[in-house]
Design a protein around this motif. Structure first.
Motif, PDB file in Angstrom:
ATOM      1  N   ALA A 178      11.009   2.415  13.574  1.00 14.37           N
ATOM      2  CA  ALA A 178      12.270   2.309  14.313  1.00 14.37           C
ATOM      3  C   ALA A 178      13.461   2.230  13.367  1.00 14.37           C
ATOM      4  O   ALA A 178      14.603   2.452  13.781  1.00 14.37           O
ATOM      5  CB  ALA A 178      12.248   1.085  15.226  1.00 14.37           C
ATOM      6  N   ARG A 179      13.212   1.933  12.092  1.00 13.95           N
ATOM      7  CA  ARG A 179      14.290   1.859  11.098  1.00 13.95           C
ATOM      8  C   ARG A 179      14.693   3.230  10.568  1.00 13.95           C
ATOM      9  O   ARG A 179      15.648   3.338   9.796  1.00 13.95           O
ATOM     10  CB  ARG A 179      13.864   0.973   9.930  1.00 13.95           C
ATOM     11  CG  ARG A 179      13.540  -0.473  10.308  1.00 13.95           C
ATOM     12  CD  ARG A 179      13.314  -1.329   9.056  1.00 13.95           C
ATOM     13  NE  ARG A 179      12.922  -2.683   9.400  1.00 13.95           N
ATOM     14  CZ  ARG A 179      11.673  -3.154   9.300  1.00 13.95           C
ATOM     15  NH1 ARG A 179      10.716  -2.357   8.852  1.00 13.95           N
ATOM     16  NH2 ARG A 179      11.393  -4.397   9.643  1.00 13.95           N
ATOM     17  N   ALA A 180      13.984   4.281  10.959  1.00 15.51           N
ATOM     18  CA  ALA A 180      14.330   5.637  10.503  1.00 15.51           C
ATOM     19  C   ALA A 180      15.546   6.145  11.267  1.00 15.51           C
ATOM     20  O   ALA A 180      15.729   5.839  12.449  1.00 15.51           O
ATOM     21  CB  ALA A 180      13.149   6.580  10.709  1.00 15.51           C
ATOM     22  N   SER A 181      16.352   6.936  10.607  1.00 15.48           N
ATOM     23  CA  SER A 181      17.578   7.435  11.236  1.00 15.48           C
ATOM     24  C   SER A 181      17.279   8.356  12.410  1.00 15.48           C
ATOM     25  O   SER A 181      18.108   8.494  13.317  1.00 15.48           O
ATOM     26  CB  SER A 181      18.438   8.177  10.197  1.00 15.48           C
ATOM     27  OG  SER A 181      17.713   9.237   9.593  1.00 15.48           O
ATOM     28  N   GLN A 237      12.213   9.281   4.029  1.00 13.90           N
ATOM     29  CA  GLN A 237      12.372   8.171   3.086  1.00 13.90           C
ATOM     30  C   GLN A 237      11.524   6.972   3.481  1.00 13.90           C
ATOM     31  O   GLN A 237      10.953   6.294   2.621  1.00 13.90           O
ATOM     32  CB  GLN A 237      13.842   7.773   3.010  1.00 13.90           C
ATOM     33  CG  GLN A 237      14.723   8.799   2.327  1.00 13.90           C
ATOM     34  CD  GLN A 237      16.191   8.418   2.412  1.00 13.90           C
ATOM     35  OE1 GLN A 237      16.741   8.212   3.505  1.00 13.90           O
ATOM     36  NE2 GLN A 237      16.836   8.297   1.267  1.00 13.90           N
ATOM     37  N   VAL A 238      11.433   6.700   4.777  1.00 15.78           N
ATOM     38  CA  VAL A 238      10.606   5.573   5.232  1.00 15.78           C
ATOM     39  C   VAL A 238       9.149   5.813   4.852  1.00 15.78           C
ATOM     40  O   VAL A 238       8.458   4.902   4.379  1.00 15.78           O
ATOM     41  CB  VAL A 238      10.751   5.376   6.752  1.00 15.78           C
ATOM     42  CG1 VAL A 238       9.698   4.391   7.270  1.00 15.78           C
ATOM     43  CG2 VAL A 238      12.150   4.875   7.096  1.00 15.78           C
ATOM     44  N   LEU A 239       8.697   7.032   4.997  1.00 14.29           N
ATOM     45  CA  LEU A 239       7.299   7.336   4.704  1.00 14.29           C
ATOM     46  C   LEU A 239       7.035   7.568   3.221  1.00 14.29           C
ATOM     47  O   LEU A 239       6.086   7.006   2.653  1.00 14.29           O
ATOM     48  CB  LEU A 239       6.859   8.571   5.493  1.00 14.29           C
ATOM     49  CG  LEU A 239       6.787   8.448   7.006  1.00 14.29           C
ATOM     50  CD1 LEU A 239       6.460   9.800   7.624  1.00 14.29           C
ATOM     51  CD2 LEU A 239       5.760   7.405   7.430  1.00 14.29           C
ATOM     52  N   PHE A 240       7.879   8.372   2.584  1.00  8.82           N
ATOM     53  CA  PHE A 240       7.571   8.850   1.235  1.00  8.82           C
ATOM     54  C   PHE A 240       8.620   8.502   0.180  1.00  8.82           C
ATOM     55  O   PHE A 240       8.437   8.847  -0.987  1.00  8.82           O
ATOM     56  CB  PHE A 240       7.406  10.380   1.258  1.00  8.82           C
ATOM     57  CG  PHE A 240       6.397  10.872   2.243  1.00  8.82           C
ATOM     58  CD1 PHE A 240       5.045  10.583   2.081  1.00  8.82           C
ATOM     59  CD2 PHE A 240       6.776  11.612   3.348  1.00  8.82           C
ATOM     60  CE1 PHE A 240       4.109  11.040   2.988  1.00  8.82           C
ATOM     61  CE2 PHE A 240       5.850  12.075   4.270  1.00  8.82           C
ATOM     62  CZ  PHE A 240       4.504  11.777   4.085  1.00  8.82           C
ATOM     63  N   GLY A 241       9.699   7.854   0.569  1.00 10.32           N
ATOM     64  CA  GLY A 241      10.730   7.518  -0.386  1.00 10.32           C
ATOM     65  C   GLY A 241      11.634   8.706  -0.686  1.00 10.32           C
ATOM     66  O   GLY A 241      11.611   9.709   0.036  1.00 10.32           O
ATOM     67  N   PRO A 242      12.448   8.609  -1.739  1.00  8.27           N
ATOM     68  CA  PRO A 242      12.472   7.490  -2.682  1.00  8.27           C
ATOM     69  C   PRO A 242      13.062   6.226  -2.060  1.00  8.27           C
ATOM     70  O   PRO A 242      13.932   6.303  -1.197  1.00  8.27           O
ATOM     71  CB  PRO A 242      13.366   8.002  -3.813  1.00  8.27           C
ATOM     72  CG  PRO A 242      14.272   8.985  -3.144  1.00  8.27           C
ATOM     73  CD  PRO A 242      13.457   9.633  -2.075  1.00  8.27           C
ATOM     74  N   THR A 257      15.553   0.162  -1.944  1.00  9.30           N
ATOM     75  CA  THR A 257      15.506  -1.299  -1.818  1.00  9.30           C
ATOM     76  C   THR A 257      14.097  -1.755  -2.179  1.00  9.30           C
ATOM     77  O   THR A 257      13.155  -0.958  -2.207  1.00  9.30           O
ATOM     78  CB  THR A 257      15.836  -1.745  -0.378  1.00  9.30           C
ATOM     79  OG1 THR A 257      14.819  -1.236   0.508  1.00  9.30           O
ATOM     80  CG2 THR A 257      17.203  -1.240   0.066  1.00  9.30           C
ATOM     81  N   ALA A 258      13.962  -3.045  -2.432  1.00  8.66           N
ATOM     82  CA  ALA A 258      12.657  -3.588  -2.812  1.00  8.66           C
ATOM     83  C   ALA A 258      12.078  -4.477  -1.714  1.00  8.66           C
ATOM     84  O   ALA A 258      11.308  -5.402  -1.986  1.00  8.66           O
ATOM     85  CB  ALA A 258      12.792  -4.389  -4.110  1.00  8.66           C
ATOM     86  N   ASP A 259      12.444  -4.184  -0.442  1.00  7.13           N
ATOM     87  CA  ASP A 259      12.021  -5.056   0.657  1.00  7.13           C
ATOM     88  C   ASP A 259      10.872  -4.501   1.477  1.00  7.13           C
ATOM     89  O   ASP A 259      10.515  -5.052   2.516  1.00  7.13           O
ATOM     90  CB  ASP A 259      13.212  -5.354   1.576  1.00  7.13           C
ATOM     91  CG  ASP A 259      13.807  -4.100   2.203  1.00  7.13           C
ATOM     92  OD1 ASP A 259      13.288  -3.000   1.932  1.00  7.13           O
ATOM     93  OD2 ASP A 259      14.794  -4.227   2.956  1.00  7.13           O
ATOM     94  N   GLY A 260      10.259  -3.395   1.033  1.00 11.23           N
ATOM     95  CA  GLY A 260       9.092  -2.866   1.726  1.00 11.23           C
ATOM     96  C   GLY A 260       9.391  -2.041   2.958  1.00 11.23           C
ATOM     97  O   GLY A 260       8.474  -1.754   3.737  1.00 11.23           O
ATOM     98  N   THR A 261      10.656  -1.622   3.149  1.00 11.71           N
ATOM     99  CA  THR A 261      10.993  -0.820   4.324  1.00 11.71           C
ATOM    100  C   THR A 261      10.983   0.670   4.038  1.00 11.71           C
ATOM    101  O   THR A 261      10.989   1.473   4.978  1.00 11.71           O
ATOM    102  CB  THR A 261      12.385  -1.215   4.870  1.00 11.71           C
ATOM    103  OG1 THR A 261      13.376  -0.974   3.857  1.00 11.71           O
ATOM    104  CG2 THR A 261      12.418  -2.674   5.287  1.00 11.71           C
ATOM    105  N   LEU A 262      10.974   1.068   2.781  1.00 13.28           N
ATOM    106  CA  LEU A 262      11.000   2.475   2.398  1.00 13.28           C
ATOM    107  C   LEU A 262       9.777   2.820   1.553  1.00 13.28           C
ATOM    108  O   LEU A 262       9.241   1.965   0.837  1.00 13.28           O
ATOM    109  CB  LEU A 262      12.277   2.797   1.617  1.00 13.28           C
ATOM    110  CG  LEU A 262      13.596   2.694   2.398  1.00 13.28           C
ATOM    111  CD1 LEU A 262      14.779   2.753   1.453  1.00 13.28           C
ATOM    112  CD2 LEU A 262      13.688   3.804   3.442  1.00 13.28           C
ATOM    113  N   ASN A 263       9.346   4.092   1.643  1.00 13.00           N
ATOM    114  CA  ASN A 263       8.211   4.604   0.888  1.00 13.00           C
ATOM    115  C   ASN A 263       6.931   3.817   1.195  1.00 13.00           C
ATOM    116  O   ASN A 263       6.236   3.330   0.300  1.00 13.00           O
ATOM    117  CB  ASN A 263       8.489   4.590  -0.615  1.00 13.00           C
ATOM    118  CG  ASN A 263       7.584   5.567  -1.374  1.00 13.00           C
ATOM    119  OD1 ASN A 263       6.722   6.215  -0.785  1.00 13.00           O
ATOM    120  ND2 ASN A 263       7.780   5.642  -2.677  1.00 13.00           N
ATOM    121  N   LEU A 264       6.600   3.739   2.484  1.00 12.16           N
ATOM    122  CA  LEU A 264       5.397   3.026   2.905  1.00 12.16           C
ATOM    123  C   LEU A 264       4.137   3.649   2.303  1.00 12.16           C
ATOM    124  O   LEU A 264       3.244   2.937   1.839  1.00 12.16           O
ATOM    125  CB  LEU A 264       5.284   3.047   4.432  1.00 12.16           C
ATOM    126  CG  LEU A 264       6.455   2.508   5.251  1.00 12.16           C
ATOM    127  CD1 LEU A 264       6.137   2.609   6.736  1.00 12.16           C
ATOM    128  CD2 LEU A 264       6.766   1.069   4.878  1.00 12.16           C
TER     129      LEU A 264
END
Length: 374
Positions: free
Chosen positions: A290-293, A327-332, A335-342
């Motif tokens: 849900a955080r994806a644009s 970005q949520v799935l593959f980055g880059p 941030t270092a909070d675990g929401t991006l690049n799962l």
């Protein structure tokens, strides 16, 4: 050794753990992340990512289901959502994101009171199928009898029966309950069913012939089930318990493997890592996607429990927008909070601990390591 704690003289309770309570331990071997496989297969369908998008209107539209499918995952359409109640749900989705908190639940109840239209179920499934990706749709146990034929005739590949909790035996004096075993046996498509949060409940669901079992109860970001009903299942223990049921059912059935899918509490990349480590084959994500644009909720997130007409057990929550689905799935990641690049985080964790695929990684050492997130 007993894991029970005395609550009082007349009641004992088993200690259970959430994903925040456990951690994965490195071993003697490491690998290159590029050499790690995160693919999995359920029935005849192979996926490059162990990620399913939860059937929530804030997460999955036909367009996002196609986008996730093209990326290697599986988007599950909520066939009781706004997309099957309105020809054009976009204005209603936009309205939900602007509602004041004091009126949000009541207005959502009004919007979701519109009838489900079978022709729209057919159309939404057709839109996803036309893109050439695997098609999955979800109904609640209460609506399955009414709409399953429409769903199957529309050409769904995977049928999901998803509720806050789903049992193999529902007792009712008012209406004939859904007989899961008979229903799945007579259906021509594989069925994923849940949630379940205990060994016994999961084992009974596996015996119905389900291809996969969803694990979770009231643990998602938009759930208030613990507050409303007093019911909660910490996810690390729940996944491990259901994984044990899978192992025992494999022996009982003579080799039939039922996939375990963590559904709830997997909000960041570290949770995805620990869900697999505790025994899940894949994870169903809500808030994380849900955080994806591109998400239909535009930074807001809610599930079907939030607009229940009599007893809401969820709420609309603001999760924000952190980047594109890519970005949520593959980055880059920025941030270092675990929401991006799962997926990158999962690959890195598997490589750091020396495992080359998901089935191997389920055997990784896990320790109980409670901490207070910042």
């Amino acid at each position: 050794m007993s894991n029970e704690i005395e609550i009082g003289r007349g009641k004992r309770g088993r200690r259970a753990f959430s994903f925040d309570d456990v951690a994965v331990v490195p071993s003697r071997r490491t690998r290159d992340p590029e050499e790690v496989s995160v693919g999995w297969q359920i029935d005849a369908y192979h996926f490059g990512l162990p990620i399913l998008a939860a059937p929530m209107d804030s997460v999955v539209s036909p367009a996002t289901a196609v986008a996730l499918g093209n990326a290697g995952g599986l988007g599950v359409l909520d066939l009781e959502g706004l997309w099957t109640r309105y020809e054009d749900p976009e204005p209603h989705l936009a309205e939900i994101t602007t509602l004041e908190p004091s009126v949000a639940t009541a207005r959502m109840q009004e919007l979701y009171a519109a009838p489900i239209r079978p022709e729209l179920i057919t159309e939404r499934i057709r839109q996803v199928r036309a893109a050439g990706v695997v098609v999955a749709g979800a109904l609640s146990p209460q609506r399955t009898q009414e709409h399953w034929r429409t769903v199957v005739d529309a050409g769904v590949d995977l049928f999901v029966i998803r509720g806050t909790t789903v049992s193999a035996e529902h007792v009712s004096a008012r209406a004939e309950p859904l007989n899961l075993k008979r229903f799945i046996y007579e259906l021509d498509v594989p069925v994923i069913v849940g949630g379940a949060s205990t060994y016994t409940a999961a084992l009974h669901l596996m015996r119905t012939g389900a291809a996969g079992v969803l694990v979770g109860f009231g643990g998602g970001a938009a759930h208030t089930t613990r507050t409303t009903l007093g019911i909660h299942a910490p996810m690390a223990s729940a996944v491990a318990d259901v994984a044990a049921a899978r192992r025992d059912y494999l022996d009982e059935s003579g080799g039939r493997y039922v996939h375990v899918i963590a559904d709830g509490g997997v909000g960041r990349s570290g949770d995805l890592v620990k869900a697999i480590a505790c025994g899940a084959d894949a994870a169903m994500l809500g808030a994380a996607l849900a955080r994806a644009s591109e998400a239909p909720g535009d930074g807001w997130h809610w599930g079907p429990e939030a607009h229940h007409p009599q007893l809401p057990r969820g709420e609309r929550v603001h999760v924000g927008t952190v980047g594109t689905l890519e970005q949520v799935l593959f980055g880059p990641g920025s941030t270092a909070d675990g929401t991006l690049n799962l997926v990158g985080a999962l690959r890195r964790a598997m490589a750091t601990t020396g495992y080359s695929d998901l089935k191997e990684f389920q055997r990784v050492e896990v320790v109980v390591s409670p901490y207070q997130p910042r």
